[in-house]
Motif scaffolding. Structure first.
Motif, PDB file in Angstrom:
ATOM      1  N   VAL A 203      57.777  59.974 111.732  1.00 20.07           N
ATOM      2  CA  VAL A 203      58.443  58.747 111.574  1.00 20.07           C
ATOM      3  C   VAL A 203      59.724  58.952 111.104  1.00 20.07           C
ATOM      4  CG1 VAL A 203      58.623  56.320 110.534  1.00 20.07           C
ATOM      5  CG2 VAL A 203      56.393  57.473 111.581  1.00 20.07           C
ATOM      6  N   ILE A 204      59.869  59.639 109.959  1.00 26.27           N
ATOM      7  CA  ILE A 204      61.149  59.960 109.653  1.00 26.27           C
ATOM      8  C   ILE A 204      62.179  60.866 110.495  1.00 26.27           C
ATOM      9  CG2 ILE A 204      62.669  61.471 107.761  1.00 26.27           C
ATOM     10  CD1 ILE A 204      60.453  60.683 105.950  1.00 26.27           C
ATOM     11  N   SER A 205      61.425  61.701 111.170  1.00 31.35           N
ATOM     12  CA  SER A 205      62.189  62.689 112.167  1.00 31.35           C
ATOM     13  C   SER A 205      62.560  62.054 113.280  1.00 31.35           C
ATOM     14  CB  SER A 205      61.338  64.036 112.613  1.00 31.35           C
ATOM     15  OG  SER A 205      61.988  64.731 113.563  1.00 31.35           O
ATOM     16  N   ILE A 206      61.896  61.242 113.773  1.00 25.04           N
ATOM     17  CA  ILE A 206      62.310  60.106 115.032  1.00 25.04           C
ATOM     18  C   ILE A 206      63.007  59.038 114.516  1.00 25.04           C
ATOM     19  CG2 ILE A 206      61.033  58.567 116.655  1.00 25.04           C
ATOM     20  CD1 ILE A 206      58.526  60.135 116.824  1.00 25.04           C
ATOM     21  N   ALA A 207      63.133  58.428 113.537  1.00 28.41           N
ATOM     22  CA  ALA A 207      63.955  57.452 113.373  1.00 28.41           C
ATOM     23  C   ALA A 207      65.252  58.078 112.846  1.00 28.41           C
ATOM     24  CB  ALA A 207      63.404  56.821 112.039  1.00 28.41           C
ATOM     25  N   ALA A 208      65.250  59.128 112.206  1.00 33.19           N
ATOM     26  CA  ALA A 208      66.793  59.863 111.998  1.00 33.19           C
ATOM     27  C   ALA A 208      67.349  60.411 113.309  1.00 33.19           C
ATOM     28  CB  ALA A 208      66.752  60.868 111.049  1.00 33.19           C
TER      29      ALA A 208
ATOM     30  N   ALA B  89      68.380  53.487 108.690  1.00 32.97           N
ATOM     31  CA  ALA B  89      68.504  54.109 107.493  1.00 32.97           C
ATOM     32  C   ALA B  89      67.823  53.818 106.459  1.00 32.97           C
ATOM     33  CB  ALA B  89      70.031  54.268 107.626  1.00 32.97           C
ATOM     34  N   SER B  90      67.821  52.621 106.298  1.00 37.22           N
ATOM     35  CA  SER B  90      67.237  52.106 105.051  1.00 37.22           C
ATOM     36  C   SER B  90      65.558  52.218 105.082  1.00 37.22           C
ATOM     37  CB  SER B  90      67.171  50.257 105.006  1.00 37.22           C
ATOM     38  OG  SER B  90      68.491  49.979 104.741  1.00 37.22           O
ATOM     39  N   LEU B  91      65.059  52.220 106.199  1.00 36.22           N
ATOM     40  CA  LEU B  91      63.485  52.450 106.591  1.00 36.22           C
ATOM     41  C   LEU B  91      63.267  53.867 106.010  1.00 36.22           C
ATOM     42  CD1 LEU B  91      60.378  51.923 107.472  1.00 36.22           C
ATOM     43  CD2 LEU B  91      61.551  52.505 109.677  1.00 36.22           C
ATOM     44  N   ILE B  92      64.276  54.653 106.570  1.00 38.82           N
ATOM     45  CA  ILE B  92      64.126  56.188 106.190  1.00 38.82           C
ATOM     46  C   ILE B  92      64.101  56.651 104.608  1.00 38.82           C
ATOM     47  CG2 ILE B  92      65.174  58.477 106.401  1.00 38.82           C
ATOM     48  CD1 ILE B  92      65.986  57.396 109.296  1.00 38.82           C
TER      49      ILE B  92
ATOM     50  N   GLY C 226      61.493  58.135 102.217  1.00 42.05           N
ATOM     51  CA  GLY C 226      61.711  58.999 101.465  1.00 42.05           C
ATOM     52  C   GLY C 226      61.091  58.887 100.052  1.00 42.05           C
ATOM     53  N   ILE C 227      61.199  57.751  99.640  1.00 43.56           N
ATOM     54  CA  ILE C 227      60.864  57.195  98.121  1.00 43.56           C
ATOM     55  C   ILE C 227      59.028  57.505  98.303  1.00 43.56           C
ATOM     56  CG2 ILE C 227      60.371  55.507  96.551  1.00 43.56           C
ATOM     57  CD1 ILE C 227      63.633  54.603  97.369  1.00 43.56           C
ATOM     58  N   TRP C 228      58.703  57.022  99.389  1.00 39.64           N
ATOM     59  CA  TRP C 228      57.055  57.124  99.546  1.00 39.64           C
ATOM     60  C   TRP C 228      56.662  58.610  99.386  1.00 39.64           C
ATOM     61  CZ3 TRP C 228      52.627  55.441  98.928  1.00 39.64           C
ATOM     62  CH2 TRP C 228      51.434  55.963  99.357  1.00 39.64           C
TER      63      TRP C 228
ATOM     64  N   LEU D 159      65.530  64.462  98.904  1.00 35.91           N
ATOM     65  CA  LEU D 159      66.685  64.847  99.636  1.00 35.91           C
ATOM     66  C   LEU D 159      66.621  63.614 100.947  1.00 35.91           C
ATOM     67  CD1 LEU D 159      66.470  68.604 100.314  1.00 35.91           C
ATOM     68  CD2 LEU D 159      68.503  67.336  99.219  1.00 35.91           C
ATOM     69  N   ILE D 160      65.557  63.235 101.461  1.00 36.72           N
ATOM     70  CA  ILE D 160      65.526  62.179 102.555  1.00 36.72           C
ATOM     71  C   ILE D 160      66.053  60.702 101.915  1.00 36.72           C
ATOM     72  CG2 ILE D 160      64.045  60.869 104.001  1.00 36.72           C
ATOM     73  CD1 ILE D 160      62.540  63.724 104.523  1.00 36.72           C
ATOM     74  N   ALA D 161      65.584  60.670 100.834  1.00 39.24           N
ATOM     75  CA  ALA D 161      65.818  59.243 100.198  1.00 39.24           C
ATOM     76  C   ALA D 161      67.301  59.283  99.768  1.00 39.24           C
ATOM     77  CB  ALA D 161      64.789  59.178  99.066  1.00 39.24           C
ATOM     78  N   GLY D 162      67.716  60.212  99.417  1.00 41.51           N
ATOM     79  CA  GLY D 162      69.170  60.091  98.913  1.00 41.51           C
ATOM     80  C   GLY D 162      70.123  60.187 100.144  1.00 41.51           C
ATOM     81  N   LEU D 163      69.993  61.001 101.230  1.00 37.60           N
ATOM     82  CA  LEU D 163      70.449  61.034 102.381  1.00 37.60           C
ATOM     83  C   LEU D 163      70.654  59.888 103.207  1.00 37.60           C
ATOM     84  CD1 LEU D 163      69.999  64.956 103.282  1.00 37.60           C
ATOM     85  CD2 LEU D 163      72.118  63.954 102.206  1.00 37.60           C
TER      86      LEU D 163
END
Length: 192
Positions: free
Chosen positions: A110-115, A133-136, A140-142, A166-170
């Motif tokens: 999901v992260i890869s597709i959304a980003a 971007a907020s969902l991603i 990342g927090i999850w 890294l995902i949550a921060g970026l």
């Protein structure tokens, strides 16, 4: 309701309008507020005497800043997409149970597709989606929480934790930049 102290001054044709010495002659502003605003540069470049004939010189610097912001956010979106793919594929590298395996595969995809979608948008001159971007960032927090929640151990734990941070921060930064870019666009669009 009127002000009992007489502090209420109307500039839109009310009977309490204070007029200039030359009022009624048609020689300029008819009240002090108009006289004061006539001497102030609005900052928009529109209707400010000599600046109104040409383009606002700040337009070029704003365009350069927006182009730099778009390049930076597109690179970050691509990096987040790669990190999401790593999370999904990391289960092939590290030994794991079923629950962490499916968690990492699904969340990573999901992260890869959304980003990747945000990257696609940016490369086609479409503004970054703040919601995606907020969902991603939330995903990342999850990942950070799920590393401990599912009892991941060893390399998978540290890989998921680092990727989640890294995902949550970026993605959080991308969401912030998307919001800022939208507010700049809205402000500049309102003045024209």
């Amino acid at each position: 309701m009127s002000d009992p102290n007489g502090d209420d001054r109307r500039t839109n044709g009310g009977s309490d309008t204070e007029t200039d010495a030359g009022a009624g002659t048609g020689d300029g502003p008819t009240n002090r507020a108009e006289a004061a605003s006539a001497d102030i540069d609005s900052g928009t470049g529109v209707g400010d005497g000599e600046h109104s004939a040409g383009r606002d010189p700040r337009d070029e610097s704003t365009q350069v800043a927006n182009e730099e912001r778009r390049r930076k956010t597109s690179v970050l979106s691509l990096l987040v997409a790669v990190l999401g793919a790593w999370v999904a594929l990391s289960v092939l590298v590290f030994e794991t149970a079923a629950a962490p395996l499916w968690n990492n595969v699904l969340v990573g995809l999901v992260i890869s597709i959304a980003a990747g979608y945000n990257y696609y948008r940016l490369t086609n001159d479409i503004p970054l989606s703040t919601a995606i971007a907020s969902l991603i960032a939330v995903l990342g927090i999850w990942l950070i929480v799920s590393a401990a929640l599912f009892g991941m151990t060893g390399g998978l734990f540290w890989s998921t934790l680092a990727a989640g941070l890294l995902i949550a921060g970026l993605a959080g930064y991308n969401a912030y930049e998307a919001r800022e870019a939208r507010s700049v666009t809205t402000e500049s669009g309102a003045g024209t």
